[in-house]
Design a protein around this motif. Structure first.
Motif, PDB file in Angstrom:
ATOM      1  N   LEU A 126      11.481   2.166   1.014  1.00  0.00           N
ATOM      2  CA  LEU A 126      10.497   2.848   0.171  1.00  0.00           C
ATOM      3  C   LEU A 126      10.693   4.354   0.282  1.00  0.00           C
ATOM      4  N   GLY A 127      10.881   4.992  -0.854  1.00  0.00           N
ATOM      5  CA  GLY A 127      11.132   6.421  -0.859  1.00  0.00           C
ATOM      6  C   GLY A 127      12.603   6.780  -0.775  1.00  0.00           C
ATOM      7  N   ARG A 128      13.440   5.842  -0.293  1.00  0.00           N
ATOM      8  CA  ARG A 128      14.890   6.070  -0.231  1.00  0.00           C
ATOM      9  C   ARG A 128      15.563   5.670  -1.538  1.00  0.00           C
ATOM     10  N   ALA A 129      15.090   4.585  -2.145  1.00  0.00           N
ATOM     11  CA  ALA A 129      15.623   4.122  -3.434  1.00  0.00           C
ATOM     12  C   ALA A 129      14.466   4.003  -4.411  1.00  0.00           C
ATOM     13  N   ASP A 130      14.633   4.547  -5.579  1.00  0.00           N
ATOM     14  CA  ASP A 130      13.550   4.541  -6.557  1.00  0.00           C
ATOM     15  C   ASP A 130      13.422   3.215  -7.290  1.00  0.00           C
ATOM     16  N   GLN A 131      14.506   2.450  -7.337  1.00  0.00           N
ATOM     17  CA  GLN A 131      14.503   1.177  -8.051  1.00  0.00           C
ATOM     18  C   GLN A 131      14.861   0.070  -7.055  1.00  0.00           C
ATOM     19  N   LEU A 132      13.906  -0.767  -6.717  1.00  0.00           N
ATOM     20  CA  LEU A 132      14.100  -1.808  -5.711  1.00  0.00           C
ATOM     21  C   LEU A 132      13.859  -3.201  -6.288  1.00  0.00           C
ATOM     22  N   ASP A 158       0.832  -1.207   0.000  1.00  0.00           N
ATOM     23  CA  ASP A 158       0.000   0.000   0.000  1.00  0.00           C
ATOM     24  C   ASP A 158       0.867   1.258   0.000  1.00  0.00           C
ATOM     25  N   GLU A 159       1.934   1.229   0.803  1.00  0.00           N
ATOM     26  CA  GLU A 159       2.829   2.389   0.867  1.00  0.00           C
ATOM     27  C   GLU A 159       3.577   2.561  -0.455  1.00  0.00           C
ATOM     28  N   ALA A 160       3.969   1.444  -1.061  1.00  0.00           N
ATOM     29  CA  ALA A 160       4.633   1.517  -2.361  1.00  0.00           C
ATOM     30  C   ALA A 160       3.718   2.161  -3.397  1.00  0.00           C
ATOM     31  N   HIS A 161       2.458   1.786  -3.365  1.00  0.00           N
ATOM     32  CA  HIS A 161       1.487   2.387  -4.288  1.00  0.00           C
ATOM     33  C   HIS A 161       1.353   3.881  -4.024  1.00  0.00           C
ATOM     34  N   ARG A 162       1.270   4.237  -2.763  1.00  0.00           N
ATOM     35  CA  ARG A 162       1.119   5.654  -2.405  1.00  0.00           C
ATOM     36  C   ARG A 162       2.308   6.483  -2.896  1.00  0.00           C
ATOM     37  N   LEU A 163       3.500   5.863  -2.869  1.00  0.00           N
ATOM     38  CA  LEU A 163       4.714   6.576  -3.258  1.00  0.00           C
ATOM     39  C   LEU A 163       4.996   6.483  -4.757  1.00  0.00           C
ATOM     40  N   GLY A 164       4.110   5.805  -5.491  1.00  0.00           N
ATOM     41  CA  GLY A 164       4.243   5.788  -6.943  1.00  0.00           C
ATOM     42  C   GLY A 164       5.113   4.697  -7.525  1.00  0.00           C
ATOM     43  N   PHE A 191       9.289 -10.333 -12.863  1.00  0.00           N
ATOM     44  CA  PHE A 191      10.337 -10.271 -13.885  1.00  0.00           C
ATOM     45  C   PHE A 191       9.716 -10.217 -15.282  1.00  0.00           C
ATOM     46  N   ARG A 192       8.734 -11.074 -15.511  1.00  0.00           N
ATOM     47  CA  ARG A 192       8.090 -11.143 -16.825  1.00  0.00           C
ATOM     48  C   ARG A 192       7.494  -9.802 -17.205  1.00  0.00           C
ATOM     49  N   ASP A 193       6.767  -9.197 -16.285  1.00  0.00           N
ATOM     50  CA  ASP A 193       6.133  -7.921 -16.587  1.00  0.00           C
ATOM     51  C   ASP A 193       7.160  -6.811 -16.765  1.00  0.00           C
ATOM     52  N   LEU A 194       8.242  -6.871 -15.998  1.00  0.00           N
ATOM     53  CA  LEU A 194       9.296  -5.873 -16.161  1.00  0.00           C
ATOM     54  C   LEU A 194       9.906  -5.975 -17.555  1.00  0.00           C
ATOM     55  N   LEU A 195      10.219  -7.214 -17.985  1.00  0.00           N
ATOM     56  CA  LEU A 195      10.829  -7.407 -19.307  1.00  0.00           C
ATOM     57  C   LEU A 195       9.849  -7.098 -20.434  1.00  0.00           C
ATOM     58  N   ASP A 196       8.564  -7.238 -20.151  1.00  0.00           N
ATOM     59  CA  ASP A 196       7.548  -6.925 -21.165  1.00  0.00           C
ATOM     60  C   ASP A 196       7.235  -5.426 -21.229  1.00  0.00           C
ATOM     61  N   GLY A 197       7.927  -4.642 -20.423  1.00  0.00           N
ATOM     62  CA  GLY A 197       7.770  -3.197 -20.489  1.00  0.00           C
ATOM     63  C   GLY A 197       6.631  -2.624 -19.676  1.00  0.00           C
ATOM     64  N   ARG A 198       6.098  -3.399 -18.737  1.00  0.00           N
ATOM     65  CA  ARG A 198       4.941  -2.902 -17.977  1.00  0.00           C
ATOM     66  C   ARG A 198       5.311  -1.933 -16.867  1.00  0.00           C
ATOM     67  N   ALA A 199       6.608  -1.687 -16.716  1.00  0.00           N
ATOM     68  CA  ALA A 199       7.036  -0.633 -15.797  1.00  0.00           C
ATOM     69  C   ALA A 199       7.679   0.510 -16.570  1.00  0.00           C
ATOM     70  N   ALA A 200       7.576   0.450 -17.899  1.00  0.00           N
ATOM     71  CA  ALA A 200       8.187   1.483 -18.743  1.00  0.00           C
ATOM     72  C   ALA A 200       7.615   2.857 -18.398  1.00  0.00           C
ATOM     73  N   GLY A 201       8.494   3.810 -18.236  1.00  0.00           N
ATOM     74  CA  GLY A 201       8.068   5.167 -17.935  1.00  0.00           C
ATOM     75  C   GLY A 201       7.875   5.444 -16.465  1.00  0.00           C
ATOM     76  N   ALA A 202       7.903   4.398 -15.632  1.00  0.00           N
ATOM     77  CA  ALA A 202       7.722   4.594 -14.192  1.00  0.00           C
ATOM     78  C   ALA A 202       9.015   5.127 -13.573  1.00  0.00           C
ATOM     79  N   THR A 203       8.897   6.145 -12.763  1.00  0.00           N
ATOM     80  CA  THR A 203      10.061   6.694 -12.071  1.00  0.00           C
ATOM     81  C   THR A 203      10.523   5.756 -10.977  1.00  0.00           C
ATOM     82  N   ARG A 204       9.550   5.088 -10.349  1.00  0.00           N
ATOM     83  CA  ARG A 204       9.866   4.173  -9.256  1.00  0.00           C
ATOM     84  C   ARG A 204       9.373   2.772  -9.596  1.00  0.00           C
ATOM     85  N   VAL A 205      10.251   1.780  -9.383  1.00  0.00           N
ATOM     86  CA  VAL A 205       9.940   0.391  -9.709  1.00  0.00           C
ATOM     87  C   VAL A 205      10.287  -0.498  -8.520  1.00  0.00           C
ATOM     88  N   LEU A 206       9.404  -1.459  -8.235  1.00  0.00           N
ATOM     89  CA  LEU A 206       9.647  -2.464  -7.202  1.00  0.00           C
ATOM     90  C   LEU A 206       9.483  -3.840  -7.838  1.00  0.00           C
TER      91      LEU A 206
END
Length: 218
Positions: A194-200, A15-21, A27-42
């Motif tokens: 969360l909030g300290r590193a944008d890419q986790l 929930d906090e990750a969602h709130r922070l964007g 892995f599959r969704d990351l490689l398929d580009g479903r986090a493309a354009g996101a500033t923050r990725v978990l």
């Protein structure tokens, strides 16, 4: 939020990750580009070492939160048989909830069989896919410290037909890696990042997680 290994805390983290964007993905969704354009990725990964039931609980939480994760399944675990009907159904439920299923490769079994990693990986993928009726795109070695096999031979992984391995350099270049191995966050609970590193990149093992007490699991 208090740091612990309760399922409630896992819900709070998502929930906090969602709130922070954060875009929370497998892995599959990351490689398929479903986090493309996101500033923050978990990037969410689960190694199923001992129990599929706990993994299913986490998949249900993720589904409710609208996120995806990858679950790596062992073929030779003492505590579960992925092809026994109850476990088979649990794994298929994880997949229906959006979870990606991959192979948690056990290098020692290849040695016992007298084959190299290329053949061991090929057999493991074939057995997992045939037994579960799924497509496994990814692989991750089990017991990386004791087997000294954090990174599998790239050529063997490719020849076995896998799209990626979990310790590929591409997942570590800009992502902060955190793991709950042995029920210990060595650099602090994932919630503290969360909030300290944008890419986790976060690895959890369902066996350590519980409703009220760790005694629920053993």
């Amino acid at each position: 939020m208090p740091c612990n290994f309760t399922y409630q805390h896992y819900r709070e983290v998502l929930d906090e990750a969602h709130r922070l964007g954060y875009r929370c993905v497998s892995f599959r969704d990351l490689l398929d580009g479903r986090a493309a354009g996101a500033t923050r990725v978990l990037l969410l990964r689960h190694d199923i070492d001992f129990t599929v039931a706990n993994a299913l609980r986490m998949a249900q939480i993720e589904h409710d939160a609208g996120v995806t994760a990858t679950y790596f399944v062992r073929l030779h675990a003492h505590h579960y048989n992925p092809f026994a009907l109850p476990t088979f159904r649990q794994l298929h439920t994880i997949a229906r909830l959006g979870g990606e299923i991959g192979l948690h490769y056990e290098p020692h079994m290849a040695r016992e069989l007298g084959v190299d990693d290329t053949e061991g990986l090929r057999r493991g993928r074939f057995i997992l896919e045939t037994g579960l009726g799924i497509q496994a795109q990814g692989v991750c070695p089990h017991e990386v410290v004791r087997t000294n096999t954090m990174v599998l031979p790239a050529e063997a992984v490719q020849q076995a037909g896998f799209r990626y391995q979990a310790y590929d350099a591409q997942f570590f270049g800009g992502l902060k890696y955190l793991s709950d191995s042995s029920a210990r966050w060595r650099e602090g609970c994932m919630c503290q990042w969360l909030g300290r590193a944008d890419q986790l990149y976060v690895l959890t093992h369902g066996f350590w997680w519980y409703d009220e007490t760790p005694l629920e699991n053993y």
